[in-house]
Design a protein around this motif. Structure first.
Motif, PDB file in Angstrom:
ATOM      1  N   LEU A   1     -32.723 -14.692  95.019  1.00  0.00           N
ATOM      2  CA  LEU A   1     -31.756 -14.882  93.935  1.00  0.00           C
ATOM      3  C   LEU A   1     -31.524 -13.586  93.160  1.00  0.00           C
ATOM      4  N   GLN A   2     -32.555 -12.793  92.973  1.00  0.00           N
ATOM      5  CA  GLN A   2     -32.381 -11.509  92.292  1.00  0.00           C
ATOM      6  C   GLN A   2     -31.480 -10.585  93.101  1.00  0.00           C
ATOM      7  N   ASP A   3     -31.641 -10.569  94.414  1.00  0.00           N
ATOM      8  CA  ASP A   3     -30.759  -9.770  95.269  1.00  0.00           C
ATOM      9  C   ASP A   3     -29.308 -10.257  95.181  1.00  0.00           C
ATOM     10  N   ALA A   4     -29.134 -11.567  95.208  1.00  0.00           N
ATOM     11  CA  ALA A   4     -27.783 -12.133  95.121  1.00  0.00           C
ATOM     12  C   ALA A   4     -27.143 -11.799  93.769  1.00  0.00           C
ATOM     13  N   ILE A   5     -27.923 -11.831  92.707  1.00  0.00           N
ATOM     14  CA  ILE A   5     -27.401 -11.497  91.378  1.00  0.00           C
ATOM     15  C   ILE A   5     -26.987 -10.033  91.323  1.00  0.00           C
ATOM     16  N   ALA A   6     -27.795  -9.149  91.899  1.00  0.00           N
ATOM     17  CA  ALA A   6     -27.463  -7.719  91.908  1.00  0.00           C
ATOM     18  C   ALA A   6     -26.172  -7.461  92.680  1.00  0.00           C
ATOM     19  N   GLU A   7     -26.005  -8.111  93.825  1.00  0.00           N
ATOM     20  CA  GLU A   7     -24.777  -7.956  94.608  1.00  0.00           C
ATOM     21  C   GLU A   7     -23.567  -8.470  93.829  1.00  0.00           C
ATOM     22  N   GLN A   8     -23.725  -9.608  93.174  1.00  0.00           N
ATOM     23  CA  GLN A   8     -22.611 -10.189  92.415  1.00  0.00           C
ATOM     24  C   GLN A   8     -22.230  -9.297  91.241  1.00  0.00           C
ATOM     25  N   ARG A   9     -23.232  -8.715  90.578  1.00  0.00           N
ATOM     26  CA  ARG A   9     -22.934  -7.813  89.456  1.00  0.00           C
ATOM     27  C   ARG A   9     -22.190  -6.578  89.928  1.00  0.00           C
ATOM     28  N   ALA A  10     -22.564  -6.042  91.089  1.00  0.00           N
ATOM     29  CA  ALA A  10     -21.857  -4.872  91.628  1.00  0.00           C
ATOM     30  C   ALA A  10     -20.404  -5.233  91.955  1.00  0.00           C
ATOM     31  N   GLU A  11     -20.199  -6.386  92.565  1.00  0.00           N
ATOM     32  CA  GLU A  11     -18.839  -6.825  92.880  1.00  0.00           C
ATOM     33  C   GLU A  11     -18.030  -7.067  91.607  1.00  0.00           C
ATOM     34  N   ASN A  12     -18.674  -7.657  90.595  1.00  0.00           N
ATOM     35  CA  ASN A  12     -17.982  -7.898  89.327  1.00  0.00           C
ATOM     36  C   ASN A  12     -17.581  -6.585  88.664  1.00  0.00           C
ATOM     37  N   ALA A  13     -18.440  -5.574  88.744  1.00  0.00           N
ATOM     38  CA  ALA A  13     -18.106  -4.273  88.153  1.00  0.00           C
ATOM     39  C   ALA A  13     -16.900  -3.656  88.860  1.00  0.00           C
ATOM     40  N   THR A  14     -16.859  -3.760  90.188  1.00  0.00           N
ATOM     41  CA  THR A  14     -15.720  -3.244  90.943  1.00  0.00           C
ATOM     42  C   THR A  14     -14.436  -3.970  90.565  1.00  0.00           C
ATOM     43  N   LEU A  15     -14.509  -5.280  90.468  1.00  0.00           N
ATOM     44  CA  LEU A  15     -13.328  -6.063  90.110  1.00  0.00           C
ATOM     45  C   LEU A  15     -12.899  -5.813  88.665  1.00  0.00           C
ATOM     46  N   ALA A  16     -13.857  -5.603  87.767  1.00  0.00           N
ATOM     47  CA  ALA A  16     -13.515  -5.305  86.375  1.00  0.00           C
ATOM     48  C   ALA A  16     -12.786  -3.969  86.275  1.00  0.00           C
ATOM     49  N   ALA A  17     -13.222  -2.979  87.050  1.00  0.00           N
ATOM     50  CA  ALA A  17     -12.544  -1.676  87.043  1.00  0.00           C
ATOM     51  C   ALA A  17     -11.121  -1.816  87.584  1.00  0.00           C
ATOM     52  N   ARG A  18     -10.959  -2.593  88.657  1.00  0.00           N
ATOM     53  CA  ARG A  18      -9.622  -2.821  89.207  1.00  0.00           C
ATOM     54  C   ARG A  18      -8.728  -3.539  88.196  1.00  0.00           C
ATOM     55  N   ASN A  19      -9.279  -4.546  87.523  1.00  0.00           N
ATOM     56  CA  ASN A  19      -8.506  -5.283  86.521  1.00  0.00           C
ATOM     57  C   ASN A  19      -8.090  -4.374  85.370  1.00  0.00           C
ATOM     58  N   GLU A  20      -8.977  -3.491  84.948  1.00  0.00           N
ATOM     59  CA  GLU A  20      -8.640  -2.576  83.852  1.00  0.00           C
ATOM     60  C   GLU A  20      -7.502  -1.638  84.258  1.00  0.00           C
ATOM     61  N   ARG A  21      -7.530  -1.160  85.515  1.00  0.00           N
ATOM     62  CA  ARG A  21      -6.418  -0.320  85.993  1.00  0.00           C
ATOM     63  C   ARG A  21      -5.104  -1.099  85.989  1.00  0.00           C
ATOM     64  N   LEU A  22      -5.153  -2.342  86.424  1.00  0.00           N
ATOM     65  CA  LEU A  22      -3.945  -3.173  86.443  1.00  0.00           C
ATOM     66  C   LEU A  22      -3.438  -3.456  85.029  1.00  0.00           C
ATOM     67  N   TYR A  23      -4.348  -3.736  84.098  1.00  0.00           N
ATOM     68  CA  TYR A  23      -3.943  -3.964  82.706  1.00  0.00           C
ATOM     69  C   TYR A  23      -3.304  -2.720  82.117  1.00  0.00           C
ATOM     70  N   ALA A  24      -3.873  -1.552  82.432  1.00  0.00           N
ATOM     71  CA  ALA A  24      -3.305  -0.300  81.932  1.00  0.00           C
ATOM     72  C   ALA A  24      -1.896  -0.095  82.488  1.00  0.00           C
ATOM     73  N   GLU A  25      -1.707  -0.415  83.753  1.00  0.00           N
ATOM     74  CA  GLU A  25      -0.377  -0.280  84.366  1.00  0.00           C
ATOM     75  C   GLU A  25       0.616  -1.246  83.729  1.00  0.00           C
ATOM     76  N   VAL A  26       0.180  -2.463  83.467  1.00  0.00           N
ATOM     77  CA  VAL A  26       1.060  -3.451  82.833  1.00  0.00           C
ATOM     78  C   VAL A  26       1.435  -2.992  81.425  1.00  0.00           C
TER      79      VAL A  26
END
Length: 90
Positions: free
Chosen positions: A32-57
């Motif tokens: 579960l700790q490994d799964a949480i670490a993977e999910q946090r990394a994916e969430n960070a990537t998606l948050a960065a992408r979302n911030e770029r999209l918000y800036a463009e909007v």
């Protein structure tokens, strides 16, 4: 006395099995700790992408020039009083 020791050994072994295998075991916690670490990394990537999209909007909403620039780059917009030159590289 031997029976008491035997019972204690069996109880300790059963507790050890529960500790290392099954629900709530160390193996499950590590997984579960490994799964949480993977999910946090994916969430960070998606948050960065979302911030770029918000800036463009925000940029598109605030500046008319940004919309025109995007139309020129993506759609090939040419105004009526402009001349289009195509530069071909060899």
């Amino acid at each position: 006395m031997k029976v008491l020791w035997s019972v204690m050994v069996v109880v300790i072994l059963l507790l050890q099995v529960r500790l290392w295998v099954g629900e709530g075991s160390y193996a499950q916690v590590w997984g579960l700790q490994d799964a949480i670490a993977e999910q946090r990394a994916e969430n960070a990537t998606l948050a960065a992408r979302n911030e770029r999209l918000y800036a463009e909007v925000r940029n598109l909403q605030s500046e008319q020039g940004a919309i025109e620039e995007r139309a020129r780059m993506n759609l090939g917009l040419i105004r009526q009083d402009e001349t289009f030159y195509l530069v071909v590289e060899h």
